[in-house]
Write a protein that holds these residues in place. Structure first.
Motif, PDB file in Angstrom:
ATOM      1  N   SER A   1       0.822  -1.209   0.000  1.00  0.00           N
ATOM      2  CA  SER A   1       0.000   0.000   0.000  1.00  0.00           C
ATOM      3  C   SER A   1       0.857   1.260   0.000  1.00  0.00           C
ATOM      4  O   SER A   1       0.571   2.221  -0.727  1.00  0.00           O
ATOM      5  N   ALA A   2       1.922   1.252   0.796  1.00  0.00           N
ATOM      6  CA  ALA A   2       2.800   2.425   0.865  1.00  0.00           C
ATOM      7  C   ALA A   2       3.546   2.634  -0.445  1.00  0.00           C
ATOM      8  O   ALA A   2       3.667   3.766  -0.947  1.00  0.00           O
ATOM      9  N   ILE A   3       4.060   1.560  -1.019  1.00  0.00           N
ATOM     10  CA  ILE A   3       4.770   1.654  -2.288  1.00  0.00           C
ATOM     11  C   ILE A   3       3.836   2.182  -3.382  1.00  0.00           C
ATOM     12  O   ILE A   3       4.225   3.030  -4.187  1.00  0.00           O
ATOM     13  N   SER A   4       2.618   1.685  -3.389  1.00  0.00           N
ATOM     14  CA  SER A   4       1.655   2.114  -4.404  1.00  0.00           C
ATOM     15  C   SER A   4       1.349   3.604  -4.291  1.00  0.00           C
ATOM     16  O   SER A   4       1.289   4.318  -5.304  1.00  0.00           O
ATOM     17  N   GLU A   5       1.157   4.078  -3.066  1.00  0.00           N
ATOM     18  CA  GLU A   5       0.852   5.488  -2.880  1.00  0.00           C
ATOM     19  C   GLU A   5       2.046   6.364  -3.265  1.00  0.00           C
ATOM     20  O   GLU A   5       1.900   7.406  -3.911  1.00  0.00           O
ATOM     21  N   GLY A   6       3.256   5.932  -2.879  1.00  0.00           N
ATOM     22  CA  GLY A   6       4.444   6.679  -3.280  1.00  0.00           C
ATOM     23  C   GLY A   6       4.631   6.684  -4.784  1.00  0.00           C
ATOM     24  O   GLY A   6       4.997   7.715  -5.378  1.00  0.00           O
ATOM     25  N   LEU A   7       4.369   5.545  -5.415  1.00  0.00           N
ATOM     26  CA  LEU A   7       4.477   5.441  -6.866  1.00  0.00           C
ATOM     27  C   LEU A   7       3.513   6.409  -7.543  1.00  0.00           C
ATOM     28  O   LEU A   7       3.878   7.098  -8.509  1.00  0.00           O
ATOM     29  N   ARG A   8       2.292   6.485  -7.031  1.00  0.00           N
ATOM     30  CA  ARG A   8       1.299   7.406  -7.605  1.00  0.00           C
ATOM     31  C   ARG A   8       1.812   8.844  -7.572  1.00  0.00           C
ATOM     32  O   ARG A   8       1.682   9.585  -8.550  1.00  0.00           O
ATOM     33  N   HIS A   9       2.400   9.235  -6.450  1.00  0.00           N
ATOM     34  CA  HIS A   9       2.925  10.599  -6.327  1.00  0.00           C
ATOM     35  C   HIS A   9       4.050  10.848  -7.330  1.00  0.00           C
ATOM     36  O   HIS A   9       4.156  11.941  -7.905  1.00  0.00           O
ATOM     37  N   GLU A  10       4.895   9.854  -7.533  1.00  0.00           N
ATOM     38  CA  GLU A  10       6.101  10.047  -8.333  1.00  0.00           C
ATOM     39  C   GLU A  10       5.859   9.998  -9.841  1.00  0.00           C
ATOM     40  O   GLU A  10       6.554  10.674 -10.594  1.00  0.00           O
ATOM     41  N   VAL A  11       4.901   9.174 -10.280  1.00  0.00           N
ATOM     42  CA  VAL A  11       4.760   8.963 -11.732  1.00  0.00           C
ATOM     43  C   VAL A  11       3.354   9.263 -12.238  1.00  0.00           C
ATOM     44  O   VAL A  11       3.004   8.920 -13.367  1.00  0.00           O
ATOM     45  N   GLY A  12       2.559   9.948 -11.438  1.00  0.00           N
ATOM     46  CA  GLY A  12       1.135  10.017 -11.705  1.00  0.00           C
ATOM     47  C   GLY A  12       0.637  10.918 -12.809  1.00  0.00           C
ATOM     48  O   GLY A  12      -0.544  10.909 -13.095  1.00  0.00           O
ATOM     49  N   GLU A  13       1.502  11.674 -13.476  1.00  0.00           N
ATOM     50  CA  GLU A  13       0.982  12.598 -14.485  1.00  0.00           C
ATOM     51  C   GLU A  13       0.316  11.866 -15.648  1.00  0.00           C
ATOM     52  O   GLU A  13      -0.735  12.275 -16.136  1.00  0.00           O
ATOM     53  N   HIS A  14       0.928  10.778 -16.088  1.00  0.00           N
ATOM     54  CA  HIS A  14       0.366  10.015 -17.206  1.00  0.00           C
ATOM     55  C   HIS A  14       0.111   8.550 -16.853  1.00  0.00           C
ATOM     56  O   HIS A  14      -0.474   7.825 -17.654  1.00  0.00           O
ATOM     57  N   ILE A  15       0.578   8.118 -15.681  1.00  0.00           N
ATOM     58  CA  ILE A  15       0.526   6.702 -15.305  1.00  0.00           C
ATOM     59  C   ILE A  15      -0.387   6.537 -14.096  1.00  0.00           C
ATOM     60  O   ILE A  15      -0.248   7.258 -13.105  1.00  0.00           O
ATOM     61  N   ARG A  16      -1.307   5.613 -14.196  1.00  0.00           N
ATOM     62  CA  ARG A  16      -2.281   5.408 -13.121  1.00  0.00           C
ATOM     63  C   ARG A  16      -1.795   4.313 -12.160  1.00  0.00           C
ATOM     64  O   ARG A  16      -1.085   3.393 -12.550  1.00  0.00           O
ATOM     65  N   THR A  17      -2.208   4.440 -10.909  1.00  0.00           N
ATOM     66  CA  THR A  17      -1.858   3.455  -9.888  1.00  0.00           C
ATOM     67  C   THR A  17      -3.088   3.147  -9.047  1.00  0.00           C
ATOM     68  O   THR A  17      -3.703   4.056  -8.481  1.00  0.00           O
ATOM     69  N   THR A  18      -3.427   1.870  -8.961  1.00  0.00           N
ATOM     70  CA  THR A  18      -4.576   1.427  -8.182  1.00  0.00           C
ATOM     71  C   THR A  18      -4.130   0.369  -7.185  1.00  0.00           C
ATOM     72  O   THR A  18      -3.416  -0.569  -7.545  1.00  0.00           O
ATOM     73  N   THR A  19      -4.553   0.531  -5.938  1.00  0.00           N
ATOM     74  CA  THR A  19      -4.341  -0.487  -4.920  1.00  0.00           C
ATOM     75  C   THR A  19      -5.672  -1.155  -4.620  1.00  0.00           C
ATOM     76  O   THR A  19      -6.647  -0.483  -4.269  1.00  0.00           O
ATOM     77  N   ILE A  20      -5.713  -2.473  -4.766  1.00  0.00           N
ATOM     78  CA  ILE A  20      -6.906  -3.263  -4.440  1.00  0.00           C
ATOM     79  C   ILE A  20      -6.638  -3.978  -3.121  1.00  0.00           C
ATOM     80  O   ILE A  20      -5.648  -4.702  -2.994  1.00  0.00           O
ATOM     81  N   SER A  21      -7.516  -3.771  -2.138  1.00  0.00           N
ATOM     82  CA  SER A  21      -7.329  -4.364  -0.812  1.00  0.00           C
ATOM     83  C   SER A  21      -8.513  -5.257  -0.470  1.00  0.00           C
ATOM     84  O   SER A  21      -9.509  -4.809   0.103  1.00  0.00           O
TER      85      SER A  21
END
Length: 247
Positions: free
Chosen positions: A165-185
């Motif tokens: 979950s933490a990696i996913s949220e950090g990834l969203r912040h870092e690459v989110g302009e054109h790349i989507r990130t979804t965490t399924i829990s």
């Protein structure tokens, strides 16, 4: 066919059974092009035959997500066959529940290797492809155990899912302009995950807990929802559990 999914190239790890296989079946019906990865090639072939019968183009690649080179080879094979990757579903996982006092260090290491490093290897392999395309979608399978520590016996498993979950949220912040990130829990969902415990007492407790599990297609439908959104809509977090599950 859903125009938000049709012809998208979707790579799924842990695709030989459970959530991965069911997601492949759903995506096939929506017209996705599928790249299915898992360690058990015989089961991959069986799932591939199903989705091909539904009309999907499919590539299978025997892959151990704990091996960085194999994960890179998986993404390379997807690009070689289809020319691109639109979605990576980091689904492979292990849940080995046991009290820390049992000191099942080998199982701790296996969970870290599969649940955390496997996700990171997927991100490392797919991110350059997504950056070159200026589009892409990471879908990382965490757990409700990544929101609250599953106890007793789930401390290490929860630790790995908190990490996802933490990696996913950090990834969203870092690459989110054109790349989507979804965490399924997910909560208790019927899959082979419930069979990961070698500790007899913990395994019995898990089997009892999972008697109220919901079907794997519950998660597949959540994944479909995230993928089918327009490119400017990023579904970041989906938490789902049986109605009767308290935590």
């Amino acid at each position: 066919m859903n125009s938000g999914i049709q012809n998208k190239v979707v790579v799924i790890t842990g695709a030989s059974s459970g959530l991965g296989a069911e997601t492949a079946r759903h995506l096939a019906k929506q017209g996705a092009k599928l790249v299915l990865a898992a360690r058990r090639e015989d089961k991959l072939k069986s799932v591939a035959a199903e989705v091909e019968a539904a009309g999907a183009e499919v590539l299978i690649k025997q892959t151990d997500v704990t091996d960085k080179a194999q994960v890179q080879a998986l993404i390379d094979a997807a690009v070689d066959k289809f020319g691109r990757v639109d979605v990576l579903i980091n689904n492979a996982g292990l849940m080995a529940i046991a009290p820390i006092s049992e000191r099942k260090v080998d199982e701790w290491e296996a969970m870290l290797d599969i649940n955390v490093k496997g996700v990171l290897y997927g991100i490392a392999a797919a991110l350059p492809v997504f950056e070159k395309q200026q589009s892409g979608h990471f879908i990382n399978i965490s757990s409700v155990a990544g929101l609250k520590v599953f106890s007793p016996g789930g401390s290490v498993y929860s630790g790995t899912k908190f990490a996802v979950s933490a990696i996913s949220e950090g990834l969203r912040h870092e690459v989110g302009e054109h790349i989507r990130t979804t965490t399924i829990s997910p909560g208790a969902v019927d899959s082979e995950l419930k069979y990961g415990s070698s500790h007899e007492e913990s395994s019995a407790a898990v089997q009892e807990f999972y008697k109220s599990a919901i079907p794997s297609d519950s998660v597949a439908r959540a994944i479909i929802y995230a993928i089918e959104q327009p490119a400017d809509v990023d579904i970041n977090d989906i938490v789902l559990r049986p109605t009767s599950q308290e935590f």
